[in-house]
Structures are given as structure tokens and as C-alpha cells.
Design a protein around this motif. Structure first.
Motif, PDB file in Angstrom:
ATOM      1  N   THR A 280       0.805  -1.218   0.024  1.00 53.34           N
ATOM      2  CA  THR A 280      -0.183  -0.066  -0.231  1.00 53.34           C
ATOM      3  C   THR A 280       0.849   1.453   0.141  1.00 53.34           C
ATOM      4  OG1 THR A 280      -0.165  -0.081   2.207  1.00 53.34           O
ATOM      5  CG2 THR A 280      -1.902  -1.126   1.050  1.00 53.34           C
TER       6      THR A 280
ATOM      7  N   ALA B  32       2.159   2.207  -3.695  1.00 53.59           N
ATOM      8  CA  ALA B  32       1.037   2.528  -4.754  1.00 53.59           C
ATOM      9  C   ALA B  32       1.861   4.006  -5.209  1.00 53.59           C
ATOM     10  CB  ALA B  32      -0.111   2.868  -4.163  1.00 53.59           C
TER      11      ALA B  32
ATOM     12  N   LYS C 209      -1.514   7.496   3.495  1.00 52.14           N
ATOM     13  CA  LYS C 209      -1.132   6.080   3.424  1.00 52.14           C
ATOM     14  C   LYS C 209      -0.849   5.599   5.041  1.00 52.14           C
ATOM     15  CE  LYS C 209       0.874   5.810  -0.961  1.00 52.14           C
ATOM     16  NZ  LYS C 209       2.162   5.734  -1.981  1.00 52.14           N
TER      17      LYS C 209
ATOM     18  N   SER D 274      -4.028   5.114   6.353  1.00 53.58           N
ATOM     19  CA  SER D 274      -4.598   3.667   5.762  1.00 53.58           C
ATOM     20  C   SER D 274      -3.948   2.570   6.479  1.00 53.58           C
ATOM     21  CB  SER D 274      -4.254   3.737   4.336  1.00 53.58           C
ATOM     22  OG  SER D 274      -3.106   3.509   4.275  1.00 53.58           O
TER      23      SER D 274
ATOM     24  N   LYS E 296     -11.903  -3.236  -0.581  1.00 57.53           N
ATOM     25  CA  LYS E 296     -12.779  -1.914  -0.535  1.00 57.53           C
ATOM     26  C   LYS E 296     -13.741  -1.762   0.282  1.00 57.53           C
ATOM     27  CE  LYS E 296     -10.250   0.032  -4.434  1.00 57.53           C
ATOM     28  NZ  LYS E 296     -10.274   0.546  -5.771  1.00 57.53           N
TER      29      LYS E 296
ATOM     30  N   LYS F 240      -7.791   0.757   2.412  1.00 55.62           N
ATOM     31  CA  LYS F 240      -7.659   1.848   1.704  1.00 55.62           C
ATOM     32  C   LYS F 240      -6.297   1.553   0.873  1.00 55.62           C
ATOM     33  CE  LYS F 240     -10.653   4.333   3.843  1.00 55.62           C
ATOM     34  NZ  LYS F 240     -12.084   4.369   3.096  1.00 55.62           N
ATOM     35  N   PHE F 241      -6.185   2.045  -0.318  1.00 60.82           N
ATOM     36  CA  PHE F 241      -4.907   2.083  -1.168  1.00 60.82           C
ATOM     37  C   PHE F 241      -4.687   0.356  -1.446  1.00 60.82           C
ATOM     38  CE2 PHE F 241      -3.811   6.046   0.871  1.00 60.82           C
ATOM     39  CZ  PHE F 241      -3.469   6.696  -0.401  1.00 60.82           C
TER      40      PHE F 241
ATOM     41  N   VAL G 143      -2.145  -2.817  -6.961  1.00 63.14           N
ATOM     42  CA  VAL G 143      -1.476  -3.110  -5.241  1.00 63.14           C
ATOM     43  C   VAL G 143      -1.974  -4.449  -5.097  1.00 63.14           C
ATOM     44  CG1 VAL G 143      -1.880  -2.344  -3.194  1.00 63.14           C
ATOM     45  CG2 VAL G 143      -1.553  -0.630  -4.805  1.00 63.14           C
TER      46      VAL G 143
END
Length: 187
Positions: free
Chosen positions: A42, A45, A94, A97, A153, A158-159, A164
Motif C-alpha cells: 500500500t 502505490a 498512507k 490507511s 475496499k 484503503k490503497f 496493488v
């Protein structure tokens, strides 16, 4: 480092070669390691993987050895400390996250018994061997990574876009994308 036929993406540094030879594409069923790769992917990304590999030990120290149970409880003070740490990627979204994803990782463990059962359930517990002849045959996403991404998701992660997720699948051996001539292909 011994010169062997390897996937061409890893040839630029010894660190890359070592990662390729010892980790990439080897099936991982351990929740702690699956989380480590999830956290690192993540943060990757939009960046190169070598950037993350070069900072991996800094991430390990900053994020309590990737202990998702501790990360899930990070306070705002700890998050601010991370945002000031020059050894990691200091992207605010990030970092936040990482905490959210750790919390959701635990929820999946509670629902499935382990994150491993959940994630490997998408492949019936077995690696998918894509048998690429060259690097051009390796894709950045697949319909399966799209499906997993959507599910993660939906669960609040997240991310975790499809790219990813596919990188995570490659790193943890859910898919074998070592090219045909690579020495690790059938290890």
C-alpha cells in the motif's frame, strides 16, 4: 551475488535479486507476513518497489515489526511521529490507511479465522501459475485482482486498488509470475 537467469525486473541491484530469489512468488500463508506485504504494497502505490525495499527495515522499526495488533491501536501521537520519520514514506493518507487496514485485517481474521484463509480462498488455497514466457506476458492486474480489490475496499481497506492487490498476490506467491527462463520458476 551469483549470476543466474532471473526475471529481468530484479537485475538492477543485489537487494532486488535477493528479494526475487528468496521471497517473491513464494507462497505465504502466515498472517503476519501477509500483513507486512500488504502494508508495504500500500505504501508502494505510485512508487517503485525498490524504493520500498530500500526502506523496508525503516518501515519495520517504525511500524513495530509490522505487528498489525499494535498498528490497529496507533494513537494520533504515534501517527504524527510516523509522519515525521524520514526513513519511511511520509504520505499522510498512507500512514492513516496502515491503521485502518490493520483494524480491518483483524476483522477479517475474526470472520474467517485467519486473513490467510480469506485471501487464499480466492484461489482455493493454491498458487495460480501464469507461466509467462517473458516479462511482457506479466500483467499489472487481472480479473481476480479486480475482484479481491473490490472486496477489500468494501471491507474498508484503503490503497488496495487492483494493481496493488496483484502486486501483493505476486509477492506472496498467490500467483507465480516468474518467467519461463527464471531459475526460481519451479522452486
Amino acid at each position: 551475488m551469483e549470476e543466474k537467469n532471473r526475471c529481468s525486473w530484479c537485475l538492477s541491484s543485489d537487494l532486488y535479486k535477493e528479494y526475487h530469489d528468496q521471497e517473491w512468488g513464494k507462497p505465504v500463508y502466515d498472517d503476519a507476513t501477509l500483513f507486512e506485504f500488504l502494508l508495504l504494497e500500500t505504501f508502494q502505490a505510485g512508487l517503485s518497489w525498490i524504493t520500498i525495499l530500500n526502506k523496508r527495515e525503516n518501515f519495520r522499526k517504525a511500524f513495530d515489526n509490522f505487528d498489525y495488533k499494535k498498528i490497529a491501536l496507533y494513537s494520533d501521537d504515534k501517527i504524527q511521529e510516523l509522519l515525521l520519520n524520514p526513513g519511511i514514506i511520509r504520505n499522510k493518507l498512507k500512514v492513516y490507511s496502515a491503521v485502518t487496514n490493520a483494524q480491518n485485517f483483524i476483522k477479517i481474521q475474526e470472520e474467517y479465522g485467519s486473513f490467510s484463509k480469506y485471501i487464499w480462498g480466492f484461489t482455493d488455497g493454491k498458487p495460480i501459475d501464469n507461466k509467462p514466457k517473458t516479462l511482457k506476458d506479466v500483467t499489472a492486474t487481472t480479473p481476480l485482482s479486480d475482484t479481491i480489490s473490490k472486496d477489500l475496499k468494501k471491507r474498508g481497506f484503503k490503497f488496495v486498488g487492483s494493481t496493488v492487490v496483484y502486486a501483493h498476490m505476486q509477492a506472496t506467491g498467490m500467483v507465480n509470475d516468474h518467467i519461463e527462463s527464471c531459475w526460481t520458476r519451479n522452486q
